[in-house]
Design a protein around this motif. Sequence first.
Motif, PDB file in Angstrom:
ATOM      1  N   ASP A  39       0.823  -1.204   0.000  1.00 18.27           N
ATOM      2  CA  ASP A  39       0.000   0.000   0.000  1.00 18.27           C
ATOM      3  C   ASP A  39       0.859   1.256   0.000  1.00 18.27           C
ATOM      4  N   ALA A  40       0.215   2.406   0.020  1.00 19.48           N
ATOM      5  CA  ALA A  40       0.915   3.688  -0.109  1.00 19.48           C
ATOM      6  C   ALA A  40       1.891   3.932   1.035  1.00 19.48           C
ATOM      7  N   ASP A  41       1.646   3.316   2.192  1.00 18.85           N
ATOM      8  CA  ASP A  41       2.506   3.507   3.356  1.00 18.85           C
ATOM      9  C   ASP A  41       3.601   2.454   3.464  1.00 18.85           C
ATOM     10  N   GLY A  42       3.670   1.544   2.497  1.00 17.41           N
ATOM     11  CA  GLY A  42       4.696   0.511   2.537  1.00 17.41           C
ATOM     12  C   GLY A  42       4.323  -0.708   3.344  1.00 17.41           C
ATOM     13  N   HIS A  43       3.024  -0.891   3.607  1.00 27.10           N
ATOM     14  CA  HIS A  43       2.565  -2.096   4.298  1.00 27.10           C
ATOM     15  C   HIS A  43       2.398  -3.211   3.275  1.00 27.10           C
ATOM     16  N   VAL A  44       3.046  -4.346   3.529  1.00 27.79           N
ATOM     17  CA  VAL A  44       3.040  -5.477   2.601  1.00 27.79           C
ATOM     18  C   VAL A  44       2.128  -6.583   3.122  1.00 27.79           C
ATOM     19  N   THR A  45       1.280  -7.092   2.229  1.00 27.89           N
ATOM     20  CA  THR A  45       0.466  -8.276   2.519  1.00 27.89           C
ATOM     21  C   THR A  45       0.835  -9.340   1.487  1.00 27.89           C
ATOM     22  N   PHE A  46       1.379 -10.446   1.956  1.00 33.77           N
ATOM     23  CA  PHE A  46       1.871 -11.528   1.097  1.00 33.77           C
ATOM     24  C   PHE A  46       1.010 -12.762   1.377  1.00 33.77           C
ATOM     25  N   THR A  47       0.201 -13.155   0.412  1.00 36.48           N
ATOM     26  CA  THR A  47      -0.686 -14.302   0.579  1.00 36.48           C
ATOM     27  C   THR A  47      -0.261 -15.416  -0.372  1.00 36.48           C
ATOM     28  N   GLU A  48      -0.069 -16.601   0.176  1.00 31.44           N
ATOM     29  CA  GLU A  48       0.304 -17.757  -0.633  1.00 31.44           C
ATOM     30  C   GLU A  48      -0.716 -18.868  -0.437  1.00 31.44           C
ATOM     31  N   ARG A  49      -1.174 -19.432  -1.560  1.00 30.62           N
ATOM     32  CA  ARG A  49      -2.063 -20.598  -1.555  1.00 30.62           C
ATOM     33  C   ARG A  49      -1.293 -21.739  -2.210  1.00 30.62           C
ATOM     34  N   SER A  50      -1.026 -22.805  -1.434  1.00 32.28           N
ATOM     35  CA  SER A  50      -0.127 -23.854  -1.894  1.00 32.28           C
ATOM     36  C   SER A  50      -0.793 -25.222  -1.874  1.00 32.28           C
TER      37      SER A  50
END
Length: 276
Positions: free
Chosen positions: A245-256
């Motif tokens: 997002d604009a503030d540098g918050h990362v959301t990393f979602t993995e479906r394995s």
Amino acid sequence: MCIIFFKFDPRPVSKNAYRLILAANRDEFYHRPSKLADFWGNNNEVLSGLDMEEGKEGGTWLGISTRGKLAALTNYLQPRQDRDARGRGELVTHFLTTDMDSLSYLKKVSAEGHLYNGFNLIAADLSTEKGDVVCYYGNRGEPEPVVLAPGTYGLSNALLETPWRKLCFGKQLFLEAVERSQELPKDALIAQLLHVLNNDEAQLPDPAIEDQGREYVQPFLSKYAAVCVRCPGYGTRTNTVILVDADGHVTFTERSMLDKDPSCWETSTHEFKLQS
């Protein structure tokens, strides 16, 4: 076979907009051993899955670090592979752990590109202060890497933006989800992007993929020509969605996929703030 769709805008006008939206599939033999995405490296600063194939251990196809380094790899579809070539997964892990910027790193890689079978490599430096830089190099294309302009891109197993029908089809679905990104709750956006990644409608006929793959791809063309590949013993094993997002918050979602079973999946999410 793999596929990646991504949109980036280093300076989004709205605080609700994302600087980066990436959705990717990893296609691989079901029996090839690998680790699910997790943090590793110095101070647990790198997040990725890991290849555990003998002789290729520690390579990866997609990863991001808390320092804002991101890399993603696809193989270039070619009928014959050089069995003595270096493992391509190291290209991603080396970037994620180096201090080199993305363009300098890809220039170094381009000088050594002949040592590998065909590949495409996206490398990015995500910096809240300096602005994001995303670069691309493919060792079957131009000799020099390029800095990408902000926008939306698709990459499969040909050069960046090569208009395979499945890439054009998937990119349109991706764009439709992205256009609603500011009005959707984050979980709903991730669900939509995962839905895009699991579209298994074959986009045929496609002379471009057939010509590039020739006899290698012909027996499985109807399966390879979909965003989500599903063949006996081979296919899409991992879906990954990355939001910054604009503030540098990362959301990393993995479906394995679990236990080599296409009906058994596990989803995990990691969240963190970029250090820069």
